[in-house]
Design an enzyme around this catalytic site. Sequence first.
Site, PDB file in Angstrom:
ATOM      1  N   LYS A 144       7.607   1.879  -9.086  1.00 56.41           N
ATOM      2  CA  LYS A 144       7.870   2.392  -7.756  1.00 56.41           C
ATOM      3  C   LYS A 144       6.841   1.886  -6.752  1.00 56.41           C
ATOM      4  O   LYS A 144       7.087   1.841  -5.556  1.00 56.41           O
ATOM      5  CB  LYS A 144       7.794   3.932  -7.759  1.00 56.41           C
ATOM      6  CG  LYS A 144       8.814   4.617  -8.606  1.00 56.41           C
ATOM      7  CD  LYS A 144       8.611   6.159  -8.470  1.00 56.41           C
ATOM      8  CE  LYS A 144       9.526   6.932  -9.370  1.00 56.41           C
ATOM      9  NZ  LYS A 144       9.188   8.379  -9.337  1.00 56.41           N
TER      10      LYS A 144
ATOM     11  N   GLU B 207       4.502  -7.201  -6.542  1.00 54.86           N
ATOM     12  CA  GLU B 207       3.796  -6.184  -7.330  1.00 54.86           C
ATOM     13  C   GLU B 207       2.766  -5.493  -6.437  1.00 54.86           C
ATOM     14  O   GLU B 207       2.152  -6.116  -5.561  1.00 54.86           O
ATOM     15  CB  GLU B 207       3.128  -6.883  -8.525  1.00 54.86           C
ATOM     16  CG  GLU B 207       2.333  -6.016  -9.468  1.00 54.86           C
ATOM     17  CD  GLU B 207       3.105  -4.912 -10.188  1.00 54.86           C
ATOM     18  OE1 GLU B 207       3.693  -4.074  -9.488  1.00 54.86           O
ATOM     19  OE2 GLU B 207       3.077  -4.877 -11.424  1.00 54.86           O
ATOM     20  N   ASP B 208       2.598  -4.201  -6.642  1.00 55.66           N
ATOM     21  CA  ASP B 208       1.599  -3.467  -5.864  1.00 55.66           C
ATOM     22  C   ASP B 208       0.180  -3.830  -6.313  1.00 55.66           C
ATOM     23  O   ASP B 208      -0.672  -4.170  -5.509  1.00 55.66           O
ATOM     24  CB  ASP B 208       1.832  -1.946  -5.971  1.00 55.66           C
ATOM     25  CG  ASP B 208       2.047  -1.474  -7.416  1.00 55.66           C
ATOM     26  OD1 ASP B 208       1.972  -2.297  -8.350  1.00 55.66           O
ATOM     27  OD2 ASP B 208       2.296  -0.273  -7.610  1.00 55.66           O
TER      28      ASP B 208
ATOM     29  N   ASP C 197      -3.493  -4.985 -12.831  1.00 52.86           N
ATOM     30  CA  ASP C 197      -4.640  -4.341 -13.466  1.00 52.86           C
ATOM     31  C   ASP C 197      -4.960  -5.122 -14.751  1.00 52.86           C
ATOM     32  O   ASP C 197      -5.626  -6.150 -14.700  1.00 52.86           O
ATOM     33  CB  ASP C 197      -4.243  -2.876 -13.722  1.00 52.86           C
ATOM     34  CG  ASP C 197      -5.344  -2.021 -14.295  1.00 52.86           C
ATOM     35  OD1 ASP C 197      -6.510  -2.256 -13.974  1.00 52.86           O
ATOM     36  OD2 ASP C 197      -5.037  -1.092 -15.068  1.00 52.86           O
TER      37      ASP C 197
ATOM     38  N   LYS D 149      -7.200  -6.319  -9.673  1.00 53.54           N
ATOM     39  CA  LYS D 149      -8.509  -5.915 -10.201  1.00 53.54           C
ATOM     40  C   LYS D 149      -8.929  -6.951 -11.242  1.00 53.54           C
ATOM     41  O   LYS D 149      -8.613  -6.794 -12.431  1.00 53.54           O
ATOM     42  CB  LYS D 149      -8.409  -4.564 -10.896  1.00 53.54           C
ATOM     43  CG  LYS D 149      -8.019  -3.401 -10.030  1.00 53.54           C
ATOM     44  CD  LYS D 149      -8.083  -2.144 -10.895  1.00 53.54           C
ATOM     45  CE  LYS D 149      -7.262  -1.028 -10.357  1.00 53.54           C
ATOM     46  NZ  LYS D 149      -7.146   0.092 -11.289  1.00 53.54           N
TER      47      LYS D 149
ATOM     48  N   ASP E 122       0.464   5.807  -6.545  1.00 53.97           N
ATOM     49  CA  ASP E 122       0.412   7.256  -6.733  1.00 53.97           C
ATOM     50  C   ASP E 122      -0.633   7.692  -7.742  1.00 53.97           C
ATOM     51  O   ASP E 122      -1.204   6.887  -8.473  1.00 53.97           O
ATOM     52  CB  ASP E 122       1.761   7.753  -7.260  1.00 53.97           C
ATOM     53  CG  ASP E 122       1.947   7.416  -8.741  1.00 53.97           C
ATOM     54  OD1 ASP E 122       1.636   6.273  -9.121  1.00 53.97           O
ATOM     55  OD2 ASP E 122       2.373   8.298  -9.505  1.00 53.97           O
TER      56      ASP E 122
ATOM     57  N   ARG F  73       1.608   8.423  -2.376  1.00 54.49           N
ATOM     58  CA  ARG F  73       2.304   7.170  -2.099  1.00 54.49           C
ATOM     59  C   ARG F  73       2.475   6.943  -0.603  1.00 54.49           C
ATOM     60  O   ARG F  73       2.606   5.817  -0.146  1.00 54.49           O
ATOM     61  CB  ARG F  73       3.698   7.173  -2.739  1.00 54.49           C
ATOM     62  CG  ARG F  73       3.698   7.151  -4.262  1.00 54.49           C
ATOM     63  CD  ARG F  73       5.113   6.852  -4.764  1.00 54.49           C
ATOM     64  NE  ARG F  73       5.280   7.145  -6.176  1.00 54.49           N
ATOM     65  CZ  ARG F  73       4.954   6.326  -7.170  1.00 54.49           C
ATOM     66  NH1 ARG F  73       4.409   5.157  -6.897  1.00 54.49           N
ATOM     67  NH2 ARG F  73       5.163   6.656  -8.416  1.00 54.49           N
TER      68      ARG F  73
HETATM   69  P1  5GP Z   1      -1.060  -3.612 -15.708  1.00 56.86           P
HETATM   70  O1  5GP Z   1       0.084  -3.888 -16.641  1.00 56.86           O
HETATM   71  O2  5GP Z   1      -1.470  -4.792 -14.870  1.00 56.86           O
HETATM   72  O3  5GP Z   1      -2.236  -3.016 -16.428  1.00 56.86           O
HETATM   73  O4  5GP Z   1      -0.602  -2.423 -14.799  1.00 56.86           O
HETATM   74  C1  5GP Z   1       0.097  -2.568 -13.646  1.00 56.86           C
HETATM   75  C2  5GP Z   1       0.644  -1.231 -13.198  1.00 56.86           C
HETATM   76  O5  5GP Z   1      -0.257  -0.143 -13.540  1.00 56.86           O
HETATM   77  C3  5GP Z   1       0.767  -1.200 -11.685  1.00 56.86           C
HETATM   78  O6  5GP Z   1       1.998  -1.704 -11.266  1.00 56.86           O
HETATM   79  C4  5GP Z   1       0.588   0.266 -11.395  1.00 56.86           C
HETATM   80  O7  5GP Z   1       1.809   0.929 -11.554  1.00 56.86           O
HETATM   81  C5  5GP Z   1      -0.368   0.755 -12.465  1.00 56.86           C
HETATM   82  N1  5GP Z   1      -1.764   0.731 -11.977  1.00 56.86           N
HETATM   83  C6  5GP Z   1      -2.758  -0.076 -12.385  1.00 56.86           C
HETATM   84  N2  5GP Z   1      -3.899   0.186 -11.709  1.00 56.86           N
HETATM   85  C7  5GP Z   1      -3.605   1.189 -10.858  1.00 56.86           C
HETATM   86  C8  5GP Z   1      -4.372   1.911  -9.875  1.00 56.86           C
HETATM   87  O8  5GP Z   1      -5.559   1.689  -9.625  1.00 56.86           O
HETATM   88  N3  5GP Z   1      -3.710   2.880  -9.177  1.00 56.86           N
HETATM   89  C9  5GP Z   1      -2.397   3.195  -9.401  1.00 56.86           C
HETATM   90  N4  5GP Z   1      -1.869   4.167  -8.660  1.00 56.86           N
HETATM   91  N5  5GP Z   1      -1.649   2.534 -10.305  1.00 56.86           N
HETATM   92  C10 5GP Z   1      -2.246   1.548 -11.026  1.00 56.86           C
END
Ligand code: 5GP
Length: 176
Positions: A40, A96-97, A100, A128, A156, A162
């Site tokens: 989302k 993508e928002d 991580d 990050k 969120d 959000r």
């Molecule tokens: P990844 O697979 O790169 O570890 O995770 C990506 C997803 O984890 C993002 O699309 C998001 O939904 C969630 N996420 C990762 N870091 C954060 C953060 O600092 N804040 C929030 N709200 N969601 C995060």
Amino acid sequence: MPTLDALLSEDQIQAKIDELAARLRADYSGESILLVAILKGSFVFVADLCRRLGEDIEVDFVQVSSYGDEHRSSGVVKFKKDADTSFEGRNVLLVEDIVDTGRTLAHLRELFGTRRPKSLRVVALLSKPEARAVPVEVEYVGFDIPNEYVVGYGLDSAERYRNLRYVAVLRESPTP
Ligand code: 5GP
């Protein structure tokens, strides 16, 4: 009560999206783009981004769930909603928002690459770099941020925050 420490202001975010949109317009030079936003968290970003791009734009959405704890993804990705549009022969731009660990995106890049798009790139508002567990290419990054949990501008914590216009670090107060 958790506290919010502002990290990126509304003005900084909007100026960055102007910049990203200008780069995208130049790079795609008038070709059509299929924006595929990952729900989302990216719903606010894609709304602002798509309105700054050219005319030949389509927007679609996918939603994945990953099994992990509340704040970290495990990389085991399952579709809650797949795209409605065929990617074949299209310039697909994943929106993508935040990146991580990179696991969600690495999985989606691999899968979507098999759907024979003309091109497949990623734009992420936030990244990050210190948290990366798997290498993944992100062609367009808005801001590199520290390895802390952020909320706002679509992001969120248990579905809250959000709607903030800015991005903030969420700090849980220590339990007494
Ligand atoms: P990844 O697979 O790169 O570890 O995770 C990506 C997803 O984890 C993002 O699309 C998001 O939904 C969630 N996420 C990762 N870091 C954060 C953060 O600092 N804040 C929030 N709200 N969601 C995060």
